[in-house]
Design an enzyme around this catalytic site. Structure first.
Site, PDB file in Angstrom:
ATOM      1  N   ASN A  42       0.835  -1.191   0.000  1.00  0.00           N
ATOM      2  CA  ASN A  42       0.000   0.000   0.000  1.00  0.00           C
ATOM      3  C   ASN A  42       0.874   1.246   0.000  1.00  0.00           C
ATOM      4  OD1 ASN A  42       0.528  -0.993   2.669  1.00  0.00           O
ATOM      5  ND2 ASN A  42      -1.130   0.203   3.528  1.00  0.00           N
ATOM      6  N   GLU A  44       0.291   5.264   0.709  1.00  0.00           N
ATOM      7  CA  GLU A  44      -0.652   6.263   1.197  1.00  0.00           C
ATOM      8  C   GLU A  44      -0.342   7.655   0.663  1.00  0.00           C
ATOM      9  OE1 GLU A  44      -1.857   4.179   5.414  1.00  0.00           O
ATOM     10  OE2 GLU A  44      -0.543   5.917   5.478  1.00  0.00           O
ATOM     11  N   CYS A  53      -4.097   0.541  -2.269  1.00  0.00           N
ATOM     12  CA  CYS A  53      -3.905  -0.640  -1.434  1.00  0.00           C
ATOM     13  C   CYS A  53      -2.888  -1.599  -2.050  1.00  0.00           C
ATOM     14  CB  CYS A  53      -5.234  -1.359  -1.243  1.00  0.00           C
ATOM     15  SG  CYS A  53      -6.482  -0.360  -0.421  1.00  0.00           S
ATOM     16  N   GLU A  55      -3.003  -4.884  -2.573  1.00  0.00           N
ATOM     17  CA  GLU A  55      -3.501  -5.843  -3.545  1.00  0.00           C
ATOM     18  C   GLU A  55      -3.809  -5.183  -4.882  1.00  0.00           C
ATOM     19  OE1 GLU A  55      -4.584  -5.011  -0.514  1.00  0.00           O
ATOM     20  OE2 GLU A  55      -6.626  -5.728  -0.190  1.00  0.00           O
ATOM     21  N   CYS A  86     -10.395  -4.260   1.275  1.00  0.00           N
ATOM     22  CA  CYS A  86     -11.447  -3.247   1.276  1.00  0.00           C
ATOM     23  C   CYS A  86     -12.404  -3.476   0.094  1.00  0.00           C
ATOM     24  CB  CYS A  86     -10.838  -1.848   1.227  1.00  0.00           C
ATOM     25  SG  CYS A  86     -10.171  -1.385  -0.393  1.00  0.00           S
ATOM     26  N   CYS A  89     -10.887  -2.839  -3.427  1.00  0.00           N
ATOM     27  CA  CYS A  89     -10.035  -3.941  -3.876  1.00  0.00           C
ATOM     28  C   CYS A  89     -10.871  -5.138  -4.314  1.00  0.00           C
ATOM     29  CB  CYS A  89      -9.061  -4.347  -2.769  1.00  0.00           C
ATOM     30  SG  CYS A  89      -7.775  -3.114  -2.482  1.00  0.00           S
TER      31      CYS A  89
END
Length: 129
Positions: A42, A44, A53, A55, A86, A89
């Site tokens: 990830n 940010e 993210c 993935e 999430c 994703c």
């Protein structure tokens, strides 16, 4: 369950996470049908909507390298229980994966839960076609 090599690759990818706000590193390892493995972490941003993210990073790397068929995804988080992806994703997974593709969710102690993409998002936008 994913083999330990894939779990280790996801853990290693999490070490590259840029998480100055959440302090919640995630790593992922995605296996393409041609044998290539794409990792992601990830990344940010102060504007949280611009965060990506782990993935999705792995999926987008794979797509950008021409991979279109996949066998397995492993997601690692420094969590007590196996980490859960999430909603964004999950929808990206539905876009690029077969619904029966296994997704291995991994906790910090390496305990796992394996779910299919269909189990993670049973009522995806693609089901509305």
């Amino acid at each position: 369950m994913a083999d330990t090599k894939l779990i280790d690759l996801a853990i290693e990818a999490s070490k590259n996470a840029y998480v100055p706000y959440s302090h919640f590193p995630i790593g992922a390892a995605l296996v393409a049908k041609d044998g290539r493995v794409f990792t992601g972490c990830n990344v940010e941003n102060a504007s949280f909507g611009l965060t990506n993210c782990g993935e999705r990073t792995a999926i987008f790397k794979a797509i950008s390298e021409g991979a279109r068929e996949f066998e397995e995804l492993v997601i690692f988080g420094k969590t007590e229980q196996p980490v859960s992806p999430c909603g964004a994703c999950r929808q990206v997974m539905v876009e690029f994966f077969e619904k029966d593709l296994p997704v291995t969710l991994v906790a910090e102690d390496k305990s796992t839960v394996v779910m299919t993409v269909q189990e993670l998002l049973p009522y995806s936008f693609t089901d509305l076609k």
